[in-house]
Scaffold this motif. Structure first.
Motif, mmCIF file in Angstrom:
data_model
loop_
_atom_site.group_PDB
_atom_site.id
_atom_site.type_symbol
_atom_site.label_atom_id
_atom_site.label_comp_id
_atom_site.label_asym_id
_atom_site.label_seq_id
_atom_site.Cartn_x
_atom_site.Cartn_y
_atom_site.Cartn_z
ATOM 1 N N LEU A 75 -11.274 10.680 4.838
ATOM 2 C CA LEU A 75 -9.901 11.156 4.669
ATOM 3 C C LEU A 75 -9.051 10.115 3.943
ATOM 4 O O LEU A 75 -8.224 10.461 3.088
ATOM 5 N N GLY A 76 -9.244 8.846 4.292
ATOM 6 C CA GLY A 76 -8.507 7.787 3.603
ATOM 7 C C GLY A 76 -8.837 7.738 2.125
ATOM 8 O O GLY A 76 -7.955 7.499 1.285
ATOM 9 N N ALA A 77 -10.096 7.971 1.795
ATOM 10 C CA ALA A 77 -10.497 8.010 0.381
ATOM 11 C C ALA A 77 -9.900 9.226 -0.317
ATOM 12 O O ALA A 77 -9.411 9.131 -1.450
ATOM 13 N N LEU A 78 -9.927 10.374 0.368
ATOM 14 C CA LEU A 78 -9.366 11.595 -0.222
ATOM 15 C C LEU A 78 -7.872 11.441 -0.484
ATOM 16 O O LEU A 78 -7.341 11.995 -1.457
ATOM 17 N N ALA A 79 -7.214 10.666 0.359
ATOM 18 C CA ALA A 79 -5.763 10.474 0.200
ATOM 19 C C ALA A 79 -5.400 9.813 -1.120
ATOM 20 O O ALA A 79 -4.252 9.910 -1.577
ATOM 21 N N THR A 80 -6.352 9.172 -1.771
ATOM 22 C CA THR A 80 -6.054 8.508 -3.052
ATOM 23 C C THR A 80 -5.773 9.514 -4.169
ATOM 24 O O THR A 80 -5.370 9.110 -5.265
ATOM 25 N N ALA A 92 -2.497 2.321 -0.223
ATOM 26 C CA ALA A 92 -3.832 2.866 0.018
ATOM 27 C C ALA A 92 -4.459 2.269 1.270
ATOM 28 O O ALA A 92 -5.085 2.974 2.075
ATOM 29 N N VAL A 93 -4.283 0.963 1.451
ATOM 30 C CA VAL A 93 -4.801 0.302 2.651
ATOM 31 C C VAL A 93 -4.100 0.840 3.898
ATOM 32 O O VAL A 93 -4.728 1.085 4.938
ATOM 33 N N GLY A 94 -2.791 1.046 3.797
ATOM 34 C CA GLY A 94 -2.035 1.585 4.922
ATOM 35 C C GLY A 94 -2.501 2.969 5.319
ATOM 36 O O GLY A 94 -2.676 3.268 6.509
ATOM 37 N N ILE A 95 -2.704 3.828 4.311
ATOM 38 C CA ILE A 95 -3.153 5.194 4.596
ATOM 39 C C ILE A 95 -4.576 5.186 5.158
ATOM 40 O O ILE A 95 -4.890 5.917 6.100
ATOM 41 N N THR A 118 -5.930 2.824 6.870
ATOM 42 C CA THR A 118 -5.791 2.358 8.255
ATOM 43 C C THR A 118 -5.321 3.490 9.157
ATOM 44 O O THR A 118 -5.825 3.676 10.277
ATOM 45 N N ALA A 119 -4.378 4.282 8.668
ATOM 46 C CA ALA A 119 -3.840 5.395 9.454
ATOM 47 C C ALA A 119 -4.903 6.447 9.736
ATOM 48 O O ALA A 119 -4.994 6.969 10.857
ATOM 49 N N THR A 120 -5.716 6.773 8.724
ATOM 50 C CA THR A 120 -6.720 7.817 8.934
ATOM 51 C C THR A 120 -7.857 7.341 9.843
ATOM 52 O O THR A 120 -8.383 8.123 10.638
ATOM 53 N N ILE A 121 -8.211 6.066 9.740
ATOM 54 C CA ILE A 121 -9.264 5.547 10.621
ATOM 55 C C ILE A 121 -8.775 5.491 12.067
ATOM 56 O O ILE A 121 -9.480 5.922 12.995
ATOM 57 N N ILE A 122 -7.556 4.999 12.267
ATOM 58 C CA ILE A 122 -7.007 4.974 13.634
ATOM 59 C C ILE A 122 -6.809 6.393 14.158
ATOM 60 O O ILE A 122 -7.146 6.706 15.309
ATOM 61 N N GLY A 123 -6.271 7.270 13.310
ATOM 62 C CA GLY A 123 -6.051 8.656 13.720
ATOM 63 C C GLY A 123 -7.330 9.374 14.086
ATOM 64 O O GLY A 123 -7.345 10.226 14.976
#
Length: 326
Positions: free
Chosen positions: A13-18, A30-33, A35-40
């Motif tokens: 999901l974090g990769a797709l967010a790019t 990108a790092v923030g997002i 981090t958010a998807t991995i924690i989420g």
């Protein structure tokens, strides 16, 4: 799903967010997002810490309130509020959006295995469990790893991960259809079935089968569309006697009964104590039923010790029970 699968789902999901210009324009964002998807993708399983307390609380509460509908809002708000302090370039709304998708995906995919979740809580405390995806599925995990690897090698995120999700949609449909086909075969074999539980295993073509009729429980396996019934048990109601009433006061047994759908019971009077054992019939493994609840009672029906959980040997069970009375 297992922790490893949720991790790779969060990375995907974090990769797709790019594909989002705001995320793609800043490595910090990108790092923030990511981090958010991995924690989420992990945070609904925070209730796993209950296992450090005892199995009873873990069984009663795991995938309960942390996977409920209100947490679809609470977890993303919590994650976004904290991460925004460290990754303001990602913007609060983008952090909120992608953490919401990650949390929602976690809760959604967990309803497809045999354990299930209380995803419709607080409207109902019912456990939603479809059972046609194993807790760990090699195909789901492996396909995510392959897609992430292809992306890291330079493939565009959009086509890579939308292709992944398209393949997985067909995979889920195939598993669902296979489960329904097996169910029809079981009903032809046992036409008076009141409830049929068909749960996937780690092996693609093998399924666990547990059937309840008015008078019996049947336990077996399905390989493709071939059904093998291994054992048949009389369906005996749990008696309302002094021993059972005393045992039911124990939290381990109460947790077991709240979770198990198909079980049998027995009372054994031994030299050291009276043992009340409840055995879940859904998880037969190598001729053994490892998921149990056991309560030890003295002559006055006081609870000496108890245990619920996965036990694969009598020696291990004794070690769980005896230290509590030493």
């Amino acid at each position: 799903m297992d922790t490893g699968t949720h991790v790779v789902m969060g990375i995907a999901l974090g990769a797709l967010a790019t594909i989002d210009p705001v995320v793609a324009s800043s490595s910090h964002a990108a790092v923030g997002i990511m981090t958010a998807t991995i924690i989420g993708s992990q945070i609904p399983d925070i209730d796993t810490v209950l296992k450090l307390k005892n199995n009873a609380d873990y069984i009663r509460n795991h995938r309960g309130i942390t996977h409920s509908m209100p947490m679809l809002a609470i977890w993303p708000l919590l994650i976004s509020s904290i991460l925004y302090l460290f990754f303001p370039q990602a913007t609060f709304l983008h952090l909120l959006l992608w953490s919401f998708i990650a949390v929602g995906l976690h809760i959604f995919v967990d309803i497809f295995n045999a354990y299930g979740t209380q995803a419709i809580r607080p409207f109902k405390d019912t456990w939603v469990a479809f059972g046609f995806i194993n807790t760990f599925d090699w195909f789901i995990f492996g396909s995510h790893v392959v897609a992430i690897g292809i992306w890291l090698l330079g493939a565009p995120a959009g086509p890579t991960f939308f292709t992944l999700y398209g393949i997985l949609v067909f995979y889920y449909l195939a598993r669902f259809i296979t489960q329904r086909m097996i169910r029809r075969v079981v009903l032809n074999l046992i036409p008076d079935a009141e409830e049929v539980i068909i749960a996937s295993t780690i092996h693609f073509f093998q399924w666990r089968v547990a059937v309840t009729t008015k008078e019996h429980y049947y336990v077996g396996r399905a390989f493709k569309r071939n059904i093998s019934i291994y054992e048949k048990f009389d369906r005996l109601p749990v008696p309302d006697n002094a021993i059972i009433r005393a045992a039911k006061k124990d939290k381990n047994l109460a947790a077991f009964v709240s979770f198990s759908k198909v079980y049998n019971w027995r009372i054994e009077e031994k030299m050291d104590a009276t043992y009340v054992t409840f055995t879940d019939l859904r998880y037969r493994s190598n001729g053994h039923y490892p998921f149990v609840a056991v309560v030890r009672l003295d002559d006055d029906l006081n609870i000496l010790s108890s245990y619920t959980g996965w036990i694969f040997s009598t020696e291990k069970l004794q070690k769980k029970l005896i230290p509590a009375v030493v």
